[in-house]
Design an enzyme around this catalytic site. Structure first.
Site, PDB file in Angstrom:
ATOM      1  N   ARG A  12       0.214   4.628  -0.876  1.00 28.62           N
ATOM      2  CA  ARG A  12      -0.988   5.502  -0.061  1.00 28.62           C
ATOM      3  C   ARG A  12      -0.587   6.500   0.470  1.00 28.62           C
ATOM      4  NH1 ARG A  12      -7.045   2.488  -0.394  1.00 28.62           N
ATOM      5  NH2 ARG A  12      -5.537   1.442   0.622  1.00 28.62           N
ATOM      6  N   ASP A  43       0.966  -0.941  -0.059  1.00 25.89           N
ATOM      7  CA  ASP A  43       0.407   0.068   0.016  1.00 25.89           C
ATOM      8  C   ASP A  43       0.865   1.312   0.210  1.00 25.89           C
ATOM      9  OD1 ASP A  43      -2.121   2.133   0.706  1.00 25.89           O
ATOM     10  OD2 ASP A  43      -3.049   1.092   2.227  1.00 25.89           O
TER      11      ASP A  43
END
Length: 425
Positions: free
Chosen positions: A339, A337
């Site tokens: 983000r 991930d």
């Protein structure tokens, strides 16, 4: 609760050439780093750092300095689980011996911070590890790298620091935790702050987003106000769909129902059944509409959990060949991930949010926003829309990424799975 010092004291100490202790999020590294300004480095300070830390001394630098000095990434595709941007190690070319002594490393640190230095002033590899800080500092990435550069800049010095993790004196082989760090700080008259404190200070004194436009958007869930934002650190536009009054004469910005939704072209626009993104967006808009007050923040640039549309499609290819959604990202050289919620947090603050009920099944999203000074009073789960095409993807998110997704095992046992398929990112 452990006593902390003010950011103002830490900045003053950095300006005066002293070291400070900075603690990060307990859900991240949960460590305290000794930090001082690189241009203030002395043999005594480096020796002190080596004595009480792991000894892996790093020099966080502003990106412009890294570019000027030709400091390339240590590895082409960063696989560090926290995204620490290590560059090729260096020593000062002149005025040092082997490069490893406290005096030599102090010389190299000062040279890295010197605005007149050039790439040819250094030899590679060396004994000092430069780190590239993310533009925007702790507002974009709540790490020690960015904290060191921010503190130096706030102190009126060159955006270059020196950092290393403090080791425990009580539990050999472990890193010092908060209570021990407080004792250490008092023994050596060092200020101790958290990255969350630094984020809060910068949020109060700086702004890195710009509100561009606002318009009425009628939807099948009712009418929202669409408020558009840009960030000075990225060429990405974001939009907040706002229902009701968030903060104003009749509202204090507390207890706001919020969904921070990551852009997903395949799921949100094309209706892909490989993921649950489209149904989550639809459900969030419906829940905010029913509430009569809330925000659906649509974060652009988050496609494929931050790896971009083309890489996401490449990950789909790997998933079609048998990889799951996490391993596909890793095989492409990306974290599971990637983000960043810093800009999203600033947008929420600009909209007047103080405390919120966060619509998410992803505990990491809560951590990512909580570190930016926003108070999350409740995590509100979104309904899970499982189907034969996304069940493996959902189970991977549950099992490998800690998502709170109930009822998947019952669904999994009731359907015939069409081979090794994957999910959206």
């Amino acid at each position: 609760m452990t006593r902390l010092d003010s950011v103002e004291r830490a900045v003053a100490d950095i300006a005066a050439g002293k070291a400070v202790i900075v603690i990060d999020d307990e859900d991240r590294e949960n460590e305290g780093d000794l930090i001082f300004a690189a241009e203030k480095a002395t043999p005594e300070m480096v020796a002190f750092m080596v004595r009480y830390t792991s000894g892996y001394l790093c020099v966080p630098l502003d990106g412009a300095i890294c570019d000027r000095l030709g400091l390339l990434p240590m590895y082409a595709v960063n696989q560090d689980k926290h995204g620490t941007a290590y560059t090729v190690t260096v020593d000062a070319r002149n005025g040092v011996g082997t490069g490893i002594s406290a005096s030599d490393r102090a010389t190299t640190m000062r040279l890295l911070a010197d605005p007149t230095s050039i790439a040819e002033d250094f030899t590679r590899p060396g004994h000092v590890v430069p780190l590239r800080a993310k533009d925007g500092g702790v507002l974009r990435r709540p790490g020690h790298t960015e904290a060191a550069v921010d503190l130096a800049r706030m102190a009126g010095l060159q955006p270059a620091g020196a950092i290393c993790e403090i080791v425990s004196q009580k539990d050999e082989g472990s890193m010092a935790q908060t209570d021990e760090l407080r004792v250490f700080a008092d023994e050596h008259d060092l200020a101790m702050i958290t990255i969350a404190d630094l984020i809060e200070w910068r949020r109060k004194h700086e702004k890195h987003i710009e509100r561009i436009a606002e318009a009425r958007i009628p939807t099948r869930h009712g009418e929202f106000r669409a408020i558009g934002y840009t960030s000075i650190y990225e060429e990405v536009e974001h939009v907040a769909l706002v229902r009701g009054e968030i903060a104003g004469p009749n509202s204090d910005g507390d207890d706001v129902l919020v969904r921070v939704h990551s852009e997903c072209l395949t799921g949100d626009v094309f209706g892909s059944r490989r993921c649950d993104c489209g149904p989550q967006l639809d459900a969030a808009m419906a829940m905010v509409a029913r509430e009569g007050r809330g925000i659906v923040l649509y974060m652009r640039g988050h496609e494929g959990r931050g790896i971009g549309l083309m890489h996401k499609l490449q990950a789909y290819q790997l998933q079609d060949a048998g990889e799951d959604t996490v391993d596909a990202n890793l095989k492409l050289g990306f974290p599971a991930d990637a983000r960043d919620y810093g800009i999203g947090a600033q947008i929420l603050v600009d909209l007047g949010v103080r405390s919120m009920r966060l619509l998410t099944n992803n505990p990491a999203k809560r951590v990512g926003l909580d570190g930016y000074g926003l108070h999350i009073i409740e995590r509100v789960p979104l309904p899970v829309r499982a189907n034969a095409e996304n069940i493996r993807y959902l189970m991977t998110k549950r099992d490998k990424m800690g998502h709170d997704l109930a009822g998947l095992d019952d669904f999994h046992e009731s359907v015939h799975l069409p081979g090794e398929f994957g999910g959206a990112l």
